[in-house]
Design a protein around this motif. Structure first.
Motif, PDB file in Angstrom:
ATOM      1  N   UNK A  54      26.057 -21.538  45.640  1.00  0.00           N
ATOM      2  CA  UNK A  54      26.062 -20.184  45.069  1.00  0.00           C
ATOM      3  C   UNK A  54      27.143 -20.083  43.984  1.00  0.00           C
ATOM      4  N   UNK A  55      26.784 -19.478  42.864  1.00  0.00           N
ATOM      5  CA  UNK A  55      27.748 -19.264  41.777  1.00  0.00           C
ATOM      6  C   UNK A  55      28.018 -20.490  40.933  1.00  0.00           C
ATOM      7  N   UNK A  56      27.257 -21.576  41.159  1.00  0.00           N
ATOM      8  CA  UNK A  56      27.511 -22.829  40.441  1.00  0.00           C
ATOM      9  C   UNK A  56      26.494 -23.033  39.313  1.00  0.00           C
ATOM     10  N   UNK A  57      26.661 -22.237  38.247  1.00  0.00           N
ATOM     11  CA  UNK A  57      25.745 -22.304  37.098  1.00  0.00           C
ATOM     12  C   UNK A  57      25.655 -23.710  36.522  1.00  0.00           C
ATOM     13  N   UNK A  58      26.789 -24.404  36.520  1.00  0.00           N
ATOM     14  CA  UNK A  58      26.856 -25.757  35.952  1.00  0.00           C
ATOM     15  C   UNK A  58      25.859 -26.694  36.626  1.00  0.00           C
TER      16      UNK A  58
END
Length: 298
Positions: free
Chosen positions: A250-254
């Motif tokens: 979660x929250x790891x766009x990369x």
């Protein structure tokens, strides 16, 4: 507009009751302070939302979140560490619980607001000759247990025999979607691209071998909470392997995440169990799982 507020010795805590950006919210609840004063409190990392430090003025607050502000007097006090707590300290090592949002070590942009710099100041209060040495790192947006050495010799002892010294290194990861298989492992060869992205190579021996074991702690249709154990400690290993699994952190766009329901990276270093480099004693440290990880995956 009402805000529930409770204050402890060093902090002020506010419950968010409607959607609003962070800076306007702080200006409302801290109406006795000037705009510049509130901005500097934000910039110095004195504001925590639920379980991560937040410095963005336009961070979108949601009802039900908790905003904690470290008072200026406490932040200025020499003994106050921002974004971390010391779990253990002796003459050879320091073990901390780092909050998400705090850098482990300095970057070109940020030299002072790091775990390393604060601990250096901490040990130099006793003697200006004291030093702190980085043994391993946690990404800025990863929270949890982290260890530092107090001498070059201890640092080398730990790093040279890291696999032998470290008996357990357990993380928890909040990932997107429902992981159906109750437990499993990912094994691949990790490489780094020219843009500093890590990725799994499909060719054997093409890169650094990485093995990640996981088991599902709890899950629903939208999120799964996994307990993750590292057999190897490669750069961004868990993040790449979760993407390989089809369930990005979660929250790891990369590495493929499509959203950020908790306002931070869903990765936390929960347990570090290791042999003390000087005394030979077995030491175990645990940092509690962030509440947002537990509530989202229920």
């Amino acid at each position: 507009m009402k805000y529930k507020h409770k204050g402890r010795n060093n902090t002020l805590t506010y419950n968010v009751e409607e959607s609003i950006e962070l800076l306007p919210f702080l200006l409302q609840v801290m109406s006795n302070r000037s705009r510049n004063s509130v901005k500097s409190i934000l910039t110095r990392g004195q504001v925590t939302i639920d379980d991560h430090i937040e410095t963005k003025h336009n961070y979108a607050l949601q009802p039900g979140q908790t905003v904690t502000v470290l008072k200026n007097k406490a932040a200025i006090k020499e003994s106050q560490l921002i974004g971390m707590t010391i779990l253990y300290e002796d003459e050879d090592i320091i073990v901390i619980n780092k909050e998400a949002g705090l850098l482990s070590i300095a970057t070109q942009k940020e030299k002072r607001r790091t775990a390393h710099h604060q601990l250096m100041e901490h040990v130099q209060r006793e003697s200006s000759e004291n030093r702190i040495f980085v043994v391993h790192r946690l990404d800025k947006d990863t929270s949890g247990v982290m260890m530092f050495a107090k001498s070059e010799k201890v640092k080398r002892t730990l790093q040279n025999a890291w696999k032998e010294n470290v008996k357990e290194r357990t993380y928890v990861a909040l990932v997107e979607g429902e992981v159906k298989k109750p437990k499993g492992y990912i094994s691949s060869w990790l490489k780094e691209s020219s843009t500093h992205m890590m990725y799994s190579s499909s060719t054997k021996h093409d890169g650094l071998h990485a093995i990640t074991h996981y088991k599902v702690v709890q899950s629903n249709k939208s999120f799964s909470l996994l307990e993750v154990q590292l057999e190897t400690g490669r750069k961004n290993q868990i993040r790449v392997h979760m993407q390989d699994l089809g369930h990005s952190v979660v929250g790891d766009k990369k590495y493929g995440s499509t959203g950020n329901a908790i306002g931070r990276l869903g990765l936390h270093a929960k347990v570090l169990l290791f042999t003390h480099p000087v005394t030979g004693k077995l030491l175990r440290f645990e940092a509690p799982v962030p509440k947002s990880f537990l509530t989202k995956s229920k």
